[in-house]
Design an enzyme around this catalytic site. Structure first.
Site, PDB file in Angstrom:
ATOM      1  N   HIS A  69     -46.875  -7.239  26.398  1.00 39.41           N
ATOM      2  CA  HIS A  69     -46.644  -5.914  26.985  1.00 39.41           C
ATOM      3  C   HIS A  69     -45.164  -5.569  26.939  1.00 39.41           C
ATOM      4  O   HIS A  69     -44.324  -6.454  26.772  1.00 39.41           O
ATOM      5  CB  HIS A  69     -47.117  -5.907  28.444  1.00 39.41           C
ATOM      6  CG  HIS A  69     -46.335  -6.857  29.306  1.00 39.41           C
ATOM      7  ND1 HIS A  69     -46.697  -8.183  29.453  1.00 39.41           N
ATOM      8  CD2 HIS A  69     -45.185  -6.701  29.999  1.00 39.41           C
ATOM      9  CE1 HIS A  69     -45.812  -8.787  30.217  1.00 39.41           C
ATOM     10  NE2 HIS A  69     -44.870  -7.911  30.560  1.00 39.41           N
ATOM     11  N   THR A  71     -42.673  -3.943  29.513  1.00 40.69           N
ATOM     12  CA  THR A  71     -42.519  -3.514  30.908  1.00 40.69           C
ATOM     13  C   THR A  71     -41.706  -2.214  30.961  1.00 40.69           C
ATOM     14  O   THR A  71     -40.660  -2.120  30.301  1.00 40.69           O
ATOM     15  CB  THR A  71     -41.767  -4.594  31.720  1.00 40.69           C
ATOM     16  OG1 THR A  71     -42.445  -5.839  31.589  1.00 40.69           O
ATOM     17  CG2 THR A  71     -41.654  -4.215  33.194  1.00 40.69           C
ATOM     18  N   HIS A 153     -38.539  -3.826  25.327  1.00 45.95           N
ATOM     19  CA  HIS A 153     -38.839  -5.026  24.531  1.00 45.95           C
ATOM     20  C   HIS A 153     -40.196  -5.588  24.910  1.00 45.95           C
ATOM     21  O   HIS A 153     -40.764  -5.244  25.952  1.00 45.95           O
ATOM     22  CB  HIS A 153     -37.766  -6.087  24.800  1.00 45.95           C
ATOM     23  CG  HIS A 153     -37.862  -6.624  26.204  1.00 45.95           C
ATOM     24  ND1 HIS A 153     -37.297  -5.960  27.270  1.00 45.95           N
ATOM     25  CD2 HIS A 153     -38.504  -7.701  26.710  1.00 45.95           C
ATOM     26  CE1 HIS A 153     -37.573  -6.622  28.379  1.00 45.95           C
ATOM     27  NE2 HIS A 153     -38.314  -7.686  28.075  1.00 45.95           N
ATOM     28  N   THR A 155     -41.595  -9.448  25.497  1.00 48.29           N
ATOM     29  CA  THR A 155     -41.277 -10.876  25.549  1.00 48.29           C
ATOM     30  C   THR A 155     -42.354 -11.633  24.779  1.00 48.29           C
ATOM     31  O   THR A 155     -43.540 -11.503  25.079  1.00 48.29           O
ATOM     32  CB  THR A 155     -41.238 -11.372  27.008  1.00 48.29           C
ATOM     33  OG1 THR A 155     -40.215 -10.674  27.706  1.00 48.29           O
ATOM     34  CG2 THR A 155     -40.967 -12.865  27.088  1.00 48.29           C
TER      35      THR A 155
END
Ligand code: A2P
Length: 222
Positions: A69, A71, A153, A155
């Site tokens: 995902h 965020t 971004h 992760t």
């Protein structure tokens, strides 16, 4: 009582659909597999890990974390500053549950994290908190002068003992160097794109073809 009045989520964000999660994970694995065999990587290994090792298996070095995902707002169930204001934004309410195409423009690796840079469109920026970059200033001072959305971004993995929020800071550091005019040392043209080295174990692969990733804007209660 509507859920939003009882509690706020752990975080809001774009959640990649299952098919594209697999594709992104494979791309990232391929990249890691190639990177740790490159002479240039081996040459800079002391910058990457303090341990006196001759080799590192990057696929083992990073632990994958949960569903992929991007965020937007970390709320910590309302404890994080600005959570309520974010949840009340009209764009957040209107677009909750909608589908988006995220553009993944680069992959990066540092001794702490591996992640994908997400280049947000104008529409997507309406869901981005105005202070997301400013929040990073205590750790990455140059973040103050980076464009809104720079921290976006996904992760892909963290080294042992590293928190996922580190990924955004690592990305901001690289973007700050670029903004200062540091191109990075061009290391190699790879099939996926050009690989550059930014010192201190920081690697950035600019994707030749950005990966388009279908994602749903939603939240996680955890
Ligand atoms: P990221 O978005 O970089 O992946 P956790 O599992 O630690 O509770 O975190 C859940 C998600 O929220 C992770 O995706 C994480 O990092 C993000 N996150 C955690 N803490 C913060 C924070 N203080 N600021 C922004 N994002 C955070």
């Amino acid at each position: 009582v509507p859920l939003e009045e009882t509690s706020l989520p752990l975080f809001f964000g774009w959640f990649l659909l299952p098919g594209i999660q697999d594709k992104v994970r494979c791309t990232s694995m391929d990249f890691l597999k190639t990177l740790d065999t490159l002479e240039a990587f081996k040459k800079h290994l002391p910058d990457f890990t303090v341990e006196a090792e001759k080799e590192v298996d990057l696929e083992q070095y990073f632990q994958a974390n949960g569903a992929l995902h991007c965020t937007t707002k970390f709320c910590d169930y309302g404890k994080a500053e600005g959570s309520k204001e974010y949840a009340d934004k009209s764009a957040v309410k209107e677009l909750y549950g909608s589908a988006f195409e995220l553009s993944l423009s680069a992959l990066f690796v540092t001794p702490r994290t591996v992640g994908a840079r997400v280049s947000l469109s104008e529409d997507q920026l309406t869901l981005w908190p105005a202070d997301a970059e400013k929040e990073a200033v205590p750790l990455v001072p140059a973040a103050a002068t980076l464009p809104v959305g720079s921290r976006a971004h996904i992760t892909l993995g963290c080294a042992e003992g590293v928190e996922p929020q580190q990924t955004g800071f690592d990305l901001l550091e690289i973007l700050a160097l670029q903004q200062e005019g540091q191109e990075g040392e061009l290391v190699e043209e790879m099939e996926l794109g050009s690989l550059a080295y930014y010192g201190k174990g920081r690697w950035l692969l600019s994707l030749r073809e950005p990966v388009s990733a279908q994602a749903c804007f939603s939240s996680l209660y955890g």
